[in-house]
Structures are given as C-alpha cells and as structure tokens.
Design a protein around this motif. Structure first.
Motif, PDB file in Angstrom:
ATOM      1  N   LYS A  62     -12.282  11.262   8.160  1.00  0.00           N
ATOM      2  CA  LYS A  62     -11.317  12.282   8.571  1.00  0.00           C
ATOM      3  C   LYS A  62     -11.182  12.273  10.435  1.00  0.00           C
ATOM      4  O   LYS A  62     -10.023  13.154  10.636  1.00  0.00           O
ATOM      5  CB  LYS A  62     -11.634  13.488   8.047  1.00  0.00           C
ATOM      6  N   LYS A  63     -11.870  11.391  11.106  1.00  0.00           N
ATOM      7  CA  LYS A  63     -11.823  11.671  12.359  1.00  0.00           C
ATOM      8  C   LYS A  63     -10.473  10.744  12.617  1.00  0.00           C
ATOM      9  O   LYS A  63      -9.813  10.937  13.929  1.00  0.00           O
ATOM     10  CB  LYS A  63     -12.896  11.036  13.094  1.00  0.00           C
ATOM     11  N   HIS A  64     -10.003   9.960  11.631  1.00  0.00           N
ATOM     12  CA  HIS A  64      -8.773   9.157  12.003  1.00  0.00           C
ATOM     13  C   HIS A  64      -7.464   9.779  11.421  1.00  0.00           C
ATOM     14  O   HIS A  64      -7.615  10.634  10.637  1.00  0.00           O
ATOM     15  CB  HIS A  64      -8.972   7.953  11.216  1.00  0.00           C
ATOM     16  N   LYS A  65      -6.448   9.163  11.951  1.00  0.00           N
ATOM     17  CA  LYS A  65      -5.252   9.340  11.416  1.00  0.00           C
ATOM     18  C   LYS A  65      -5.130   8.394  10.062  1.00  0.00           C
ATOM     19  O   LYS A  65      -5.444   7.307  10.382  1.00  0.00           O
ATOM     20  CB  LYS A  65      -4.022   9.185  12.172  1.00  0.00           C
ATOM     21  N   ARG A  66      -5.044   8.869   9.104  1.00  0.00           N
ATOM     22  CA  ARG A  66      -5.299   8.086   7.689  1.00  0.00           C
ATOM     23  C   ARG A  66      -3.987   7.433   7.175  1.00  0.00           C
ATOM     24  O   ARG A  66      -3.200   8.223   7.005  1.00  0.00           O
ATOM     25  CB  ARG A  66      -6.253   8.679   6.881  1.00  0.00           C
ATOM     26  N   GLY A  67      -4.180   6.253   6.734  1.00  0.00           N
ATOM     27  CA  GLY A  67      -3.155   5.711   5.762  1.00  0.00           C
ATOM     28  C   GLY A  67      -3.588   4.655   4.904  1.00  0.00           C
ATOM     29  O   GLY A  67      -4.873   4.156   4.930  1.00  0.00           O
ATOM     30  N   VAL A  68      -2.741   4.281   3.830  1.00  0.00           N
ATOM     31  CA  VAL A  68      -2.804   3.050   3.014  1.00  0.00           C
ATOM     32  C   VAL A  68      -1.789   2.337   3.022  1.00  0.00           C
ATOM     33  O   VAL A  68      -0.429   2.534   3.160  1.00  0.00           O
ATOM     34  CB  VAL A  68      -3.263   3.532   1.506  1.00  0.00           C
ATOM     35  N   LEU A  69      -2.087   0.904   2.984  1.00  0.00           N
ATOM     36  CA  LEU A  69      -0.942  -0.083   3.092  1.00  0.00           C
ATOM     37  C   LEU A  69      -1.534  -1.137   1.944  1.00  0.00           C
ATOM     38  O   LEU A  69      -2.157  -1.792   2.252  1.00  0.00           O
ATOM     39  CB  LEU A  69      -0.688  -0.902   4.462  1.00  0.00           C
ATOM     40  N   TYR A  70      -0.834  -0.866   0.555  1.00  0.00           N
ATOM     41  CA  TYR A  70      -1.442  -1.663  -0.538  1.00  0.00           C
ATOM     42  C   TYR A  70      -0.476  -2.524  -0.979  1.00  0.00           C
ATOM     43  O   TYR A  70       0.633  -2.479  -1.356  1.00  0.00           O
ATOM     44  CB  TYR A  70      -1.660  -0.509  -1.663  1.00  0.00           C
ATOM     45  N   PRO A  71      -0.913  -3.771  -0.621  1.00  0.00           N
ATOM     46  CA  PRO A  71       0.347  -4.757  -1.009  1.00  0.00           C
ATOM     47  C   PRO A  71      -0.050  -5.156  -2.476  1.00  0.00           C
ATOM     48  O   PRO A  71      -1.147  -5.645  -2.932  1.00  0.00           O
ATOM     49  CB  PRO A  71      -0.137  -6.223  -0.246  1.00  0.00           C
ATOM     50  N   LEU A  72       1.038  -4.991  -3.250  1.00  0.00           N
ATOM     51  CA  LEU A  72       0.724  -5.059  -4.883  1.00  0.00           C
ATOM     52  C   LEU A  72       1.018  -6.455  -5.359  1.00  0.00           C
ATOM     53  O   LEU A  72       2.123  -6.899  -5.836  1.00  0.00           O
ATOM     54  CB  LEU A  72       1.732  -4.091  -5.679  1.00  0.00           C
ATOM     55  N   GLN A  73       0.020  -7.392  -5.144  1.00  0.00           N
ATOM     56  CA  GLN A  73       0.063  -8.828  -5.741  1.00  0.00           C
ATOM     57  C   GLN A  73      -1.128  -9.347  -5.829  1.00  0.00           C
ATOM     58  O   GLN A  73      -2.311  -8.602  -5.547  1.00  0.00           O
ATOM     59  CB  GLN A  73       0.940  -9.576  -4.521  1.00  0.00           C
ATOM     60  N   THR A  74      -1.239 -10.699  -6.396  1.00  0.00           N
ATOM     61  CA  THR A  74      -2.472 -11.220  -6.681  1.00  0.00           C
ATOM     62  C   THR A  74      -2.580 -12.520  -5.473  1.00  0.00           C
ATOM     63  O   THR A  74      -1.738 -13.132  -5.379  1.00  0.00           O
ATOM     64  CB  THR A  74      -2.416 -11.828  -8.223  1.00  0.00           C
ATOM     65  N   PHE A  75      -3.609 -12.223  -4.736  1.00  0.00           N
ATOM     66  CA  PHE A  75      -3.984 -13.084  -3.835  1.00  0.00           C
ATOM     67  C   PHE A  75      -4.960 -14.441  -3.977  1.00  0.00           C
ATOM     68  O   PHE A  75      -5.922 -13.908  -4.383  1.00  0.00           O
ATOM     69  CB  PHE A  75      -4.436 -12.499  -2.479  1.00  0.00           C
ATOM     70  N   SER A  76      -4.415 -15.467  -3.947  1.00  0.00           N
ATOM     71  CA  SER A  76      -5.461 -16.491  -3.962  1.00  0.00           C
ATOM     72  C   SER A  76      -5.588 -17.106  -2.468  1.00  0.00           C
ATOM     73  O   SER A  76      -5.116 -16.897  -1.609  1.00  0.00           O
ATOM     74  CB  SER A  76      -4.662 -17.702  -4.911  1.00  0.00           C
ATOM     75  N   LYS A  77      -6.943 -17.534  -2.463  1.00  0.00           N
ATOM     76  CA  LYS A  77      -7.500 -17.961  -1.035  1.00  0.00           C
ATOM     77  C   LYS A  77      -6.368 -19.175  -0.798  1.00  0.00           C
ATOM     78  O   LYS A  77      -6.021 -19.234   0.387  1.00  0.00           O
ATOM     79  CB  LYS A  77      -8.824 -18.399  -1.263  1.00  0.00           C
TER      80      LYS A  77
END
Lengths: 255, 255
Positions: free
Chosen positions: B98-113
């Motif tokens: 909680k010392k940070h300004k907090r957020g989420v950036l969730y890419p909804l996809q399947t990632f292959s290497k």
C-alpha cells in the motif's frame, strides 16, 4: 460436366446446393425433397420435385437427409447401378441399398442455416465401395473444396465422434464461460479474442504443446481459488473433470 | 511520453516489452529480472538490471511475475507513491504494497513464448485504486491495444476463471480429439477447419444459439453409438458430463 441430383433440404443439402451451383464443372439438375415447401425458394435456379418417380438421370445422387432416413430413402430410389452417396459422418456406407453404386461424401464442418460458409476450406471425406466410382466422387468433391481425403467408414465415424468434442463440447465450454461471466457482471465479449487465439494455436502446434494454465502447472492454490469461486455445482463438476483430464495428459495424476 | 519499467521475464513480460517498444507514446526505460540471463538478449534495446536498488524513476512500474511473487516484489521496491501495477488475472489489487499507487493491467490472452502476437486485439482489463491514476493507465493500455476496459478485481477473477474454460479446457478437448483420431488411424488435421469455425461462430452469435449436435438434439441413438465406440473410460466420462451439460442448457435433462 458432372450432373448431380440432391435429395433432402437440411443445412448440409442447402450448403452443398449453393457450393455446387457455383462450381463450373458441376450441374445440379434437380433437387428433391418430400416436402416442396422447404426448397421452393430455389425453384427458379433448379428443377425441384417431391416425387421420386420423377427423378432425372444424373451421374451422382446425393442423399443429404437425417441419419435415420438414409437407408429407407436409398431403397425407395426407382433405379439401380447409379452412384448414390450419403453425407453423414456416422452412417455406414453399407446402409445404402446395395442395388446402387455406393459412396459417401462427408463434409466435416458445422453448418448453420443462415451463415454463409466458404466451402473451399471444408475437408470432404470421401469413400466408395467400388474403385471405379472413386475418381468421379473425387472430382466432384474437388470442384468445391481444396481439402478432399479418402476416409473409410471406421475412420469417418471416429472423426465424427472427435468432432463432437472439438465442436459441440467446446461450444458448451464457451456457454459455461458465458454463464460464469454474465452471472457476475463481467463481459463475455472480452473472452472472444482468447477463444479465437486458442483455436488458432492448434492449427500449427499440437494441443499437447499448446496447453497452459493452472491444471497443467498443478497449481493447487489457483485451482482451489477457482473451485471456491464457482457457485454452480455443475460448473464445478466440469472444472474438476477437465482439470483431472489435463493432469492425466500432463504428468502428475491427482487433482 | 510515458516511461515504463518492466519487472519479470515470463511470457507476459516479454510480450509487453515488445508491444510497448513498438508504441510511439511509450518508452520502456528499464527491464528488471532477478536473473539477468533470461533478459540479456534484450540488453542492446533496453537498460537491464537484476538489482532493485538500481531501478530508475518511471511513470509506471509493471510487475509481470508469477502470482505468488507479486506481493513480495511490490514490498521490496525501494520507493513509494509511484504507480505500480501487476498483470495477473487472479491476484487482488490490494495484494500490492500500500505504499504504492496501485493498479492492474491484465491482458486477457494466452501467451506462448515463441508465437508472435498482435497485441492490438488483446483486451486489456485495467483497474486503479485511486481515480487519478486511471487516465495514465488507460493511455498506456491504449498505446498497445484497441480493446481496453475498466474491470474491477471481482470481475477480473471471474474472467480469469471463465478463461480457464474457454482456453485450457477447450484445448484439452482438442487434445482428446487428437487422441481419439490418432488411436484409430484418422487424421486430426481434418478437424482443424471445424475448430476454427466453432470459435468463429461465437464471435457473432451466442454459444447458446451456436450449439448443434446429438446432445442438443437429444439423439440417444447417436449418443449410444459414440459411447460404445469410445474405448478410453476417461474419454467416456468427459463425453457423458458434457452431453449432460448441453442437455441442462438445452431442455430435457436426462442423458
């Protein structure tokens, strides 16, 4: 020019009619259905009939009716020694009356009444009982599709069975995804690119190699979080069985 | 110009680095990983480090590490009051220190290497705890994707759960399709166009409307044929449960 008579008025019959109608080397000379109502909209494009005794002479007769009706209709045809094929994934070639030269032309795809379909990418599985009929059926199939393949009745029914998994059952998983998101005010639409990508992936690599996620990683913590989050007992059953399935495929066997 | 530091070296981190690197309005100024080996191939394109005390000042810090490591890493960051976001579908935004300004950036996809991915069609689900940080995260997401959406932690974990059904579980059905065909000398390749079409269908119509097949038709004869044909007990269990599932959705409830 190969002359064709189509029998039946379901989705497969209609899509085949449209595809053959576009092909230069094929002429659909007649369309039969026991009920004219369903095909009368095509009467300006092809001769239609509901009377088997009026069937014209053709090179190939394509029976595209429901599985249960194929055998009986093939018997009722008032001629013999002509090439008669059905289009079913699960009906044996021998179910066709033996007075005919018998074959199968099975387009392995899902057909909707309304959506137009590019037939050129639909695999057509073909089989004939006598070798002499094979080239004609091959030529006919190639007139509408780039993917034609000799497939015997055993292989065909296995493909039809596997198609239930990758089509009907997969679609039901989409449906469950829809139920889960809607019930919690999330948008199913956000999953659509993932659905496409999941299907695209296995065009190039095997489903075994394409697998990711908590089940494959044996990530108990996430799996238990998910099971706790699921309110619908049936959704839970599906989650458990398919997690087990992935783990049977990928290593450790316990949930 | 938004300056970004990426932390982590998995598939998501790597795909995000590549996508942001192409965006005109974003500059990835540093890439951290506790093990330099995994990112050293990028050292000519970005400053890399394995030392948290060397982290540069940036507008946004993106923690793209495994779910279990997010909380601890966010605590270890030697600064406060900066925007720090994670990229996980299942981790709560409050898990960030909680010392940070907090957020989420969730890419909804399947990632292959290996496979390259067009990020412009990947839905990015974003969330911030303080309203003031939201526009920055929105702008950052829009620099790489055409689909950005405000999604709270509850909705996000439900999407992540639904994604397991439409991605991991669906892929396992492809795998079973592969097992069934291969075991009988039929070609899995013939099912690939059907797999694509099944995914395409639900881009436009609901999975409910898209459903076809023996389970939906309550076609007992075909269902019993299929069950008889299946030799693998586990494949049978999956067949029965998903047939039941379809029938729960579409009318009569008995198998």
């Amino acid at each position: 020019m190969i002359s064709v008579v189509i029998l039946g008025a379901g989705n497969v019959a209609t899509h085949l009619f449209k595809a053959f109608n576009k092909a230069d080397s094929v002429s659909v000379i007649q369309w039969y259905n026991r009920n004219l109502e369903s095909i009368k909209q095509f009467k300006h494009h092809v001769d239609i009939t509901d009377d088997l005794s009026h069937l014209k002479h053709a090179d190939v007769y394509i029976i595209a009716v429901s599985d249960d009706a194929i055998k009986a209709l093939s018997r009722l045809l008032p001629f013999e020694n002509k090439l008669v094929v059905h289009t079913s994934g699960s009906v044996n070639i021998n179910d066709l009356d033996k007075k005919h030269k018998r074959g199968v032309l099975y387009p392995l795809q899902t057909f909707s009444k309304h959506a137009d379909l590019d037939f050129s990418n639909v695999p057509i599985c073909i089989e004939t009982l006598d070798k002499k009929s094979y080239p004609l059926l091959k030529q006919l199939s190639k007139s509408i599709s780039n993917i034609t393949k000799k497939v015997n009745s055993d292989q065909r029914r296995v493909l039809h069975l596997a198609a239930v998994y990758v089509n009907n059952f997969t679609n039901q998983l989409y449906r469950i995804g829809h139920e889960i998101t809607e019930s919690k005010g999330a948008e199913f639409d956000l999953l659509k690119p993932l659905i496409m990508e999941t299907a695209k992936k296995v065009q190039d690599i095997s489903p075994y190699r394409a697998q990711t996620g908590p089940a494959k990683r044996h990530d108990k913590k996430t799996i238990n979080k998910h099971l706790k989050l699921l309110e619908n007992e049936h959704h839970k059953d599906v989650y458990k069985l398919l997690t087990k399935s992935i783990q049977l495929t990928h290593g450790r066997k316990k949930l």
